[in-house]
Design an enzyme around this catalytic site. Structure first.
Site, PDB file in Angstrom:
ATOM      1  CD  GLU A  59      -2.832   1.159   2.397  1.00  0.00           C
ATOM      2  OE1 GLU A  59      -2.688   0.291   3.281  1.00  0.00           O
ATOM      3  OE2 GLU A  59      -3.557   2.150   2.509  1.00  0.00           O
ATOM      4  CG  ASP A  60       1.484   2.951   3.286  1.00  0.00           C
ATOM      5  OD1 ASP A  60       0.516   3.300   2.589  1.00  0.00           O
ATOM      6  OD2 ASP A  60       1.434   2.764   4.505  1.00  0.00           O
TER       7      ASP A  60
END
Ligand code: MN
Length: 710
Positions: free
Chosen positions: A76-77
């Protein structure tokens, strides 16, 4: 920060066969991937996945899960991809990280806490590997522990509320009592800091006042037990501010009444020692009558095991004591996670995983209340449902097989009526597309569009079908002219006139209507009542027609139904239709039936289709909320189940256990393997019936259960 070797050591402490290399690589990969990202606290971002992995080692999770904790935010990051994770760490870890990423993308809209229940179901439906949920809970726990670093109070409250509504109940559901308690208390801290501060202050005052009483009692317990050669760990049980707050809210009692009892927990190695310890405690101090519970020989339905007793302790103080084995304690604390600890399932072995999953299902099925039961049976139950999203992120639960048309009508009738197309996950898709879990659906609308009648066959929800039908009823001009004619004909006949012999021109003149045809249309559409037309032609005749809803009426059978029907005077006979057996909670409509009063049908009853061109017979009806508890209603379900000995007994027992009363049972079809039953059950309302249906579906011998309507 936890060092790389410390993490490995923590896992090795409970799993000697740990894949050290996997953890080392995940550690280095995550650290590099997060680079110099920072958290709100100013700490390097990597400290977060590392702490999450640490929490997972507290739960004694397997190596793959701990590695997933390290990697959970990388997709996600950071620039990391699923392929990369899979290539480096294998399919299992990649699948777990993927699952956590998917859950992270769902954020509960703070405004729509009423949707929390749906979100909880959705979470369970998505977490087909329970370890995904466990990592997500560890993730949230660490975020809550560090929430005070977030500056904006608004944002803190939103996250705390989400934790209270969504994550704490999920933790409880899978038996992770300790995680649940900590999540609740941290949420409480940010949602109601004043209340928490005053309770905490009171608790610490009481603790100070008690001096080292707690310690002295614990020591006395330990000494007494070891004098009898019993090796035990003794813990004082600390009350949490939030649980005290809840009790004060629920029971309307003051703090003093809650704060006076001390709790201790005695942990021993095995079951025989539990009973020995109990004997010693009861021998040394006098027990309080009525407070002894043996949940070891008869576990609670959620498999909780422990002995509970209350004694007048060494300092003349009432003390509550729980005695259990370490294993029982782990299960009560970490719930399903404890299965890894004690049974050491090999999650890569699909047979074992299957077996474990079956056991998990069993645990989840053994819930305390029917409501919980309904939630817990998601594995069988929620396969009946799909959960989709609006572009704004609102969750729309639909039955399996639902299409964008159902979605549109679920959002709003106007959206359905003006729908011309749909985008599913950003791509234009035909309206008959079957939606699946997690689809984001955007409805393309046009003001000039009207819903084609053929949609009724595409839609699966009663709501969409009823709305489509209603639209046609309301917009078909031809139909309305014919209807107006029929209505006038009936009104005239009742008043003793023959419509065919009348000229309606004077009525048109006085009602300012252009033509006879327009007059029929106006009557058909309900803009002008037949009574007014009658009165325009024959002054004084009108009243005869106004009472038609109340006359003629049958005897109501003495029992008053808890239904409110708009515009109906007291004394009107109201009956629940025997075709669809409406239950409180169903959407209903009243149908004026000459000679019998008003029959109440469910909105999707097949019988309604037969009279849909006669809307003057339809009256709005709704349930009287106050009265619903006092009546039992008949409902029918069709059950298909295995043809084997004893199945009927199981079925009847289960229905009875859920407070349903079987009034009739009929076999409608039978083959070598399966037979079909029609069962009439008296229930309180739709929810009660849904609970029973859920319970039946969870029976291994049951193939399918459907409610019969019409
Ligand atoms: Mn995270």
């Amino acid at each position: 920060m936890i060092r790389q070797y410390e993490l490995v050591e923590r896992v090795r402490a409970y799993d000697p066969e740990i894949d050290e290399n996997l953890l080392d690589r995940a550690y280095v990969f995550s650290m590099k991937a997060h680079g110099n990202q920072k958290r709100a606290s100013g700490d390097p971002y990597f400290s977060h996945p590392l702490e999450v992995a640490g929490i997972l080692t507290d739960m004694k999770m397997d190596g793959s899960t701990v590695a997933t904790g390290l990697l959970h935010d990388t997709i996600e990051d950071t620039l990391a991809t699923h392929e990369e994770i899979e290539g480096l760490f294998g399919g299992e870890v990649a699948r777990l990280v993927d699952g956590v990423t998917k859950l992270s993308l769902l954020e509960l809209n703070s405004e729509s806490t009423k949707q929390a229940e749906n979100f909880r179901k959705f979470f369970l439906a998505l977490s087909d590997d329970i370890r995904v949920l466990i990592v997500k809970l560890a993730d949230r726990l660490h975020n809550m522990r560090t929430l005070h670093h977030i500056k904006k109070p608004e944002k803190r409250r939103t996250i705390a509320l989400e934790t209270m509504e969504l994550y704490a109940p999920l933790a409880e559901r899978i038996g992770m009592q300790e995680i649940k308690t900590e999540l609740e208390d941290l949420s409480f801290l940010h949602m109601n800091p004043d209340a928490r501060a005053s309770i905490a202050a009171r608790l610490s005052f009481l603790n100070d006042e008690a001096g080292d009483l707690r310690g002295r009692i614990a020591q006395a317990l330990k000494d007494t037990l070891s004098a009898h050669n019993i090796e035990a760990n003794i813990f004082g049980r600390q009350k949490q501010p939030y649980s005290i707050w809840r009790k004060m809210q629920r029971q309307n009692v003051g703090f003093e009444q809650l704060g006076d009892v001390m709790g201790f927990r005695i942990l021993v190695d095995d079951v025989p020692t539990c009973y020995q310890a109990l004997g010693v405690v009861h021998g040394a101090w006098s027990s309080v009558p009525g407070r002894f519970k043996d949940y070891i020989s008869t576990p609670k339905r959620n498999n909780y095991q422990s002995i509970h007793t209350t004694v007048i302790g060494p300092e003349r103080q009432r003390i509550e004591i729980q005695i259990r084995t370490h294993e029982m304690h782990a299960l009560a604390t970490y719930g399903v996670a404890a299965h890894w600890q004690y049974k050491l399932y090999d999650a890569s072995d699909s047979d074992q995983h299957q077996k474990w999953f079956g056991e998990l299902k069993e645990i989840l099925d053994q819930a305390e209340s029917p409501e919980e039961f309904l939630e817990h049976t998601k594995i069988s139950l929620y396969t009946d449902q799909v959960f989709c999203f609006t572009p704004r992120g609102d969750l729309v639960p639909l039955p399996r097989g639902a299409t964008p048309i159902d979605f549109a009508y679920a959002v709003h009738t106007d959206v359905g009526n003006t729908c011309v197309g749909s985008k599913v996950n950003g791509t234009l898709m035909p309206l008959h597309t079957e939606l699946i879990n997690g689809d984001q659906v955007e409805i393309v609308r046009s003001k000039t569009q009207t819903p084609p009648a053929s949609w009724e066959d595409i839609a699966v929800t009663g709501r969409a079908r009823a709305a489509i039908r209603r639209f046609h009823r309301e917009h078909g001009r031809e139909e309305y002219v014919a209807l107006g004619k029929r209505l006038l004909d009936r009104a005239f006949t009742r008043a003793g006139y023959d419509l065919a012999e009348q000229t309606l021109e004077p009525a048109c003149d006085s009602l300012l209507i252009d033509s006879e045809n327009d007059l029929y249309l106006a009557v058909g559409r309900g803009n002008v009542t037949a009574g007014r037309v009658l009165e325009a032609l024959f002054p004084g005749e009108r009243n005869k027609d106004e009472n038609r809803i109340n006359l003629p009426l049958a005897d109501s059978g003495g029992e008053e139904e808890p239904i409110v029907i708009k515009g109906v005077q007291d004394g009107t006979a109201i009956r629940l239709a025997s075709c669809c057996h409406p239950l409180p909670g169903d959407r209903i409509v009243g149908l004026v039936t000459p000679g019998t009063g008003i029959q109440v049908h469910t909105i999707d009853c097949a019988e309604l289709a037969k009279v849909s061109e006669d809307p003057d017979l339809w009256v709005d009806a709704s349930w009287d909320e106050d009265a619903r508890d006092h009546f039992f209603h008949l409902s029918s379900v069709e059950v298909r189940m295995s043809n084997e000995p004893g199945v009927l007994g199981k079925l009847a027992t289960l229905v009875g256990k859920n407070q349903g009363n079987i009034t009739n049972l009929k076999m409608t079809d039978r083959s070598q393997q399966l037979f079909t039953l029609r069962i009439d059950i008296e229930v309180q309302d739709v929810k009660h019936l849904t609970d029973i249906i859920a319970a039946l579906r969870a029976l291994a011998v049951v193939e399918s259960v459907e409610r019969i309507r019409g």
